[in-house]
Scaffold this active site. Structure first.
Site, PDB file in Angstrom:
ATOM      1  CB  THR A  20      -1.060   0.089   1.127  1.00  0.00           C
ATOM      2  OG1 THR A  20      -1.568  -1.254   1.224  1.00  0.00           O
ATOM      3  CG2 THR A  20      -1.974   1.182   1.347  1.00  0.00           C
ATOM      4  N   GLY A 119       4.377   1.757  11.415  1.00  0.00           N
ATOM      5  CA  GLY A 119       4.310   0.476  12.145  1.00  0.00           C
ATOM      6  C   GLY A 119       5.307   0.050  12.992  1.00  0.00           C
ATOM      7  CB  SER A 148       0.899   5.826  12.271  1.00  0.00           C
ATOM      8  OG  SER A 148       0.367   6.897  13.038  1.00  0.00           O
ATOM      9  CB  CYS A 149      -2.103   7.488   8.362  1.00  0.00           C
ATOM     10  SG  CYS A 149      -2.672   6.008   9.321  1.00  0.00           S
ATOM     11  CG  ASN A 150      -4.914   7.552  12.746  1.00  0.00           C
ATOM     12  OD1 ASN A 150      -5.651   8.365  12.059  1.00  0.00           O
ATOM     13  ND2 ASN A 150      -4.970   6.381  13.092  1.00  0.00           N
ATOM     14  NE  ARG A 177      -6.816   1.662   7.321  1.00  0.00           N
ATOM     15  CZ  ARG A 177      -6.002   1.209   8.323  1.00  0.00           C
ATOM     16  NH1 ARG A 177      -6.316   0.778   9.503  1.00  0.00           N
ATOM     17  NH2 ARG A 177      -4.826   0.866   7.674  1.00  0.00           N
ATOM     18  CG  HIS A 203      -3.448   7.045  17.754  1.00  0.00           C
ATOM     19  ND1 HIS A 203      -4.092   6.396  18.299  1.00  0.00           N
ATOM     20  CD2 HIS A 203      -2.999   6.604  16.484  1.00  0.00           C
ATOM     21  CE1 HIS A 203      -4.662   5.259  17.465  1.00  0.00           C
ATOM     22  NE2 HIS A 203      -3.966   5.391  16.494  1.00  0.00           N
ATOM     23  N   GLY A 204      -1.296   9.621  21.190  1.00  0.00           N
ATOM     24  CA  GLY A 204      -0.901  10.851  21.657  1.00  0.00           C
ATOM     25  C   GLY A 204       0.468  10.862  22.036  1.00  0.00           C
ATOM     26  CG  HIS A 229      -7.802   6.690   9.783  1.00  0.00           C
ATOM     27  ND1 HIS A 229      -8.084   5.515  10.324  1.00  0.00           N
ATOM     28  CD2 HIS A 229      -6.431   6.750   9.552  1.00  0.00           C
ATOM     29  CE1 HIS A 229      -6.928   4.729  10.315  1.00  0.00           C
ATOM     30  NE2 HIS A 229      -6.154   5.447   9.665  1.00  0.00           N
ATOM     31  CD  GLN A 310      -7.028   4.353   5.064  1.00  0.00           C
ATOM     32  OE1 GLN A 310      -7.599   5.384   5.416  1.00  0.00           O
ATOM     33  NE2 GLN A 310      -7.443   3.437   4.500  1.00  0.00           N
TER      34      GLN A 310
HETATM   35  N1  LIG Z   1      -1.746   1.292   5.086  1.00  0.00           N
HETATM   36  C1  LIG Z   1      -1.706   2.300   5.905  1.00  0.00           C
HETATM   37  O1  LIG Z   1      -2.800   2.548   6.222  1.00  0.00           O
HETATM   38  C2  LIG Z   1      -0.717   2.701   6.707  1.00  0.00           C
HETATM   39  C3  LIG Z   1      -0.560   4.013   6.732  1.00  0.00           C
HETATM   40  C4  LIG Z   1       0.589   4.648   7.152  1.00  0.00           C
HETATM   41  C5  LIG Z   1       1.822   3.837   7.590  1.00  0.00           C
HETATM   42  N2  LIG Z   1       1.484   2.413   7.298  1.00  0.00           N
HETATM   43  C6  LIG Z   1       2.713   1.570   7.592  1.00  0.00           C
HETATM   44  O2  LIG Z   1       3.465   1.425   6.551  1.00  0.00           O
HETATM   45  C7  LIG Z   1       4.181   0.287   6.580  1.00  0.00           C
HETATM   46  C8  LIG Z   1       3.914  -0.764   5.517  1.00  0.00           C
HETATM   47  O3  LIG Z   1       2.378  -0.825   5.542  1.00  0.00           O
HETATM   48  P1  LIG Z   1       1.401  -1.293   4.290  1.00  0.00           P
HETATM   49  O4  LIG Z   1       0.095  -0.805   4.683  1.00  0.00           O
HETATM   50  O5  LIG Z   1       1.992  -0.623   2.961  1.00  0.00           O
HETATM   51  O6  LIG Z   1       1.590  -2.722   4.391  1.00  0.00           O
HETATM   52  P2  LIG Z   1       1.124  -3.881   3.075  1.00  0.00           P
HETATM   53  O7  LIG Z   1       0.232  -3.254   2.095  1.00  0.00           O
HETATM   54  O8  LIG Z   1       1.062  -5.098   3.646  1.00  0.00           O
HETATM   55  O9  LIG Z   1       2.635  -3.756   2.211  1.00  0.00           O
HETATM   56  C9  LIG Z   1       3.760  -4.239   2.569  1.00  0.00           C
HETATM   57  C10 LIG Z   1       4.457  -5.051   1.610  1.00  0.00           C
HETATM   58  O10 LIG Z   1       5.726  -5.688   2.130  1.00  0.00           O
HETATM   59  C11 LIG Z   1       5.789  -6.953   1.318  1.00  0.00           C
HETATM   60  N3  LIG Z   1       6.804  -7.609   2.414  1.00  0.00           N
HETATM   61  C12 LIG Z   1       6.347  -8.465   3.366  1.00  0.00           C
HETATM   62  N4  LIG Z   1       7.586  -8.936   3.874  1.00  0.00           N
HETATM   63  C13 LIG Z   1       8.402  -8.540   3.317  1.00  0.00           C
HETATM   64  C14 LIG Z   1       9.863  -8.625   3.639  1.00  0.00           C
HETATM   65  N5  LIG Z   1      10.473  -9.389   4.214  1.00  0.00           N
HETATM   66  N6  LIG Z   1      10.705  -7.713   2.576  1.00  0.00           N
HETATM   67  C15 LIG Z   1      10.065  -6.764   1.747  1.00  0.00           C
HETATM   68  N7  LIG Z   1       8.845  -6.987   1.651  1.00  0.00           N
HETATM   69  C16 LIG Z   1       7.943  -7.716   2.220  1.00  0.00           C
HETATM   70  C17 LIG Z   1       4.479  -7.544   1.385  1.00  0.00           C
HETATM   71  O11 LIG Z   1       4.333  -7.704  -0.346  1.00  0.00           O
HETATM   72  P3  LIG Z   1       4.899  -9.034  -0.877  1.00  0.00           P
HETATM   73  O12 LIG Z   1       5.044 -10.225   0.210  1.00  0.00           O
HETATM   74  O13 LIG Z   1       3.732  -9.416  -1.861  1.00  0.00           O
HETATM   75  O14 LIG Z   1       6.021  -8.550  -1.601  1.00  0.00           O
HETATM   76  C18 LIG Z   1       3.482  -6.414   1.509  1.00  0.00           C
HETATM   77  O15 LIG Z   1       2.510  -6.330   0.342  1.00  0.00           O
HETATM   78  C19 LIG Z   1       3.847  -0.414   8.211  1.00  0.00           C
HETATM   79  O16 LIG Z   1       4.754  -0.040   8.831  1.00  0.00           O
HETATM   80  C20 LIG Z   1       2.357   0.527   8.317  1.00  0.00           C
HETATM   81  O17 LIG Z   1       2.285   0.337   9.803  1.00  0.00           O
HETATM   82  C21 LIG Z   1       0.834   1.930   6.778  1.00  0.00           C
END
Ligand SMILES: NC(=O)c1ccc[n+]([C@@H]2O[C@H](COP(=O)([O-])OP(=O)(O)OC[C@H]3O[C@@H](n4cnc5c(N)ncnc54)[C@H](OP(=O)(O)O)[C@@H]3O)[C@@H](O)[C@H]2O)c1
Length: 364
Positions: A20, A119, A148-150, A177, A203-204, A229, A310
């Protein structure tokens, strides 16, 4: 000392974790005039790997033992994640929560500065980052965390308020969400969860990794929604500006979209529809979205609602974090350049198209 020397003015960026956040950051890197996308790392040859190749992004195997899967699926690899790390000036790690911290030893081994995501915990990195709040603190860091997004959404709102009026105390209810639209395994489907049930939520404290002395309490609720959110915000200010003065301050900041009444946007679904209709890639909203009609003052108490997309809000922060880590560009210049290349403009020129003189991602 910047890793980007006089011999190369382009910052070479690798993206490890192409989900994402990673896919959006990769597209945004490609739009920057001072950055080159070296490639993206995937663990497996799924649809996201296919679209990375369609866009011409060099593909690297994130797990060497699984490299053969790409050949079996007919997908050409450029190398393995270690190659990506050594070929890059900076890595954006957008792997799932916890994996980023595990990857830090690899980045340190190659002396490649890296940006982790929200994360991960703050103790995994040298600094937590929100561009308009603490860009300059990133200089010289090995490991940075875009919060994080929030936390990004709250920090972007609190920074101009604290700077201009002083924040005595912030109290925020985060209506979260349940999962991202592509997360088929998340919920709730039919419930409203105190999440966490304990008060305050994390979050705080996370906001205080950006503003260490700020008084803020947050509580969280998770609902069956995927789009955005919503924050119900109450901030006691040190002074009592008028609503007009407040709105003028907020509207001056391009990363705060003060949603005007005339657009008749009733909620997050219509916000997303507006972004899609306006031609935003993936319907992304990189700005905080604050409902202008919700801005109210009671004495020194400010009330408002803001929505946070987000999937998108941390994308501009990742781009600025890259420059903050490895370039000499000052904060204001980086923020302005990122805004310009993505198409983030102030209210009166609200535009949703990215610059036309730059290659567009294939699925935009
Ligand atoms: N989504 C949100 O709302 C959001 C917002 C802000 C921050 N974040 C933060 O951003 C980070 C990523 O979140 P995301 O939502 O983008 O997660 P995500 O959609 O699950 O994407 C992460 C990708 O990393 C890949 N992956 C898994 N293990 C791996 C490894 N060992 N090495 C390299 N790639 C690997 C996976 O794809 P493959 O296994 O298919 O390669 C997965 O699609 C987290 O820390 C999250 O907390 C997320």
């Amino acid at each position: 000392m910047s890793r980007v020397t006089a011999f190369t003015s382009m910052i070479r960026v690798g993206v490890n974790g192409y989900g994402t956040i990673g896919k959006r950051v990769a597209d945004a890197v490609r739009l920057q005039p001072d950055m080159q996308l070296i490639g993206v790392a995937k663990t497996r040859p799924n649809y996201e790997a296919e679209t990375a190749l369609q866009k011409g992004y060099p593909l690297y195997s994130a797990i060497p033992e699984q490299s053969h899967l790409f050949a079996e699926a007919g997908m050409e690899l450029h190398g393995e994640v270690e190659d990506l790390v050594s070929e890059s000036d900076v890595i954006v790690d957008a792997t799932p929560s916890g994996v980023g911290a595990d990857n830090c030893s690899l980045y340190k081994e190659h002396e490649t500065p890296a940006i982790l995501q929200g994360g991960e915990t703050s103790d995994a990195v040298d600094e937590s980052f929100v561009a308009q709040a603490n860009y300059d603190d990133a200089a010289g860091a090995e490991l940075l965390r875009v919060v994080s997004c929030n936390t990004t959404g709250l920090s972007r709102l609190l920074e101009p308020l604290d700077r201009t009026y002083g924040v005595d105390k912030a109290r925020v209810t985060l209506i979260r969400r349940g999962g991202d639209p592509n997360e088929t395994n998340r919920g709730p489907i039919n419930d409203i969860l105190p999440d966490p049930v304990t008060v305050p939520s994390h979050h705080g404290p996370d906001v205080r990794t950006i503003f260490p002395t700020l008084a803020i309490d947050t509580v969280g609720v998770t609902v069956p929604a995927t789009l955005m959110h919503l924050h119900s915000v109450n901030i006691t200010l040190d002074t009592a500006p008028t609503v007009d003065e407040l709105c003028e301050l907020l509207e001056r900041n391009p990363r705060l979209f003060v949603v005007p009444e005339k657009l008749d946007i009733e909620g997050t679904a219509q916000l997303k529809e507006f972004a899609k209709d306006s031609g935003r890639p993936r319907g992304d909203l990189w700005e905080n979205c604050l409902w202008k009609e919700s801005v109210a003052m009671e004495g020194t108490d400010l009330y408002l609602f803001q929505s946070i997309h987000q999937e998108a809000i941390v994308v501009p922060e990742n781009i600025d974090a890259i420059r903050a880590l490895v370039s000499q560009k000052p904060a204001a210049e980086s923020i302005a350049l990122t805004n310009d290349r993505l198409g983030i403009h102030s209210r009166d020129s609200y535009s949703t198209s990215q610059r036309s003189d730059t290659a567009q991602p294939a699925d935009d």
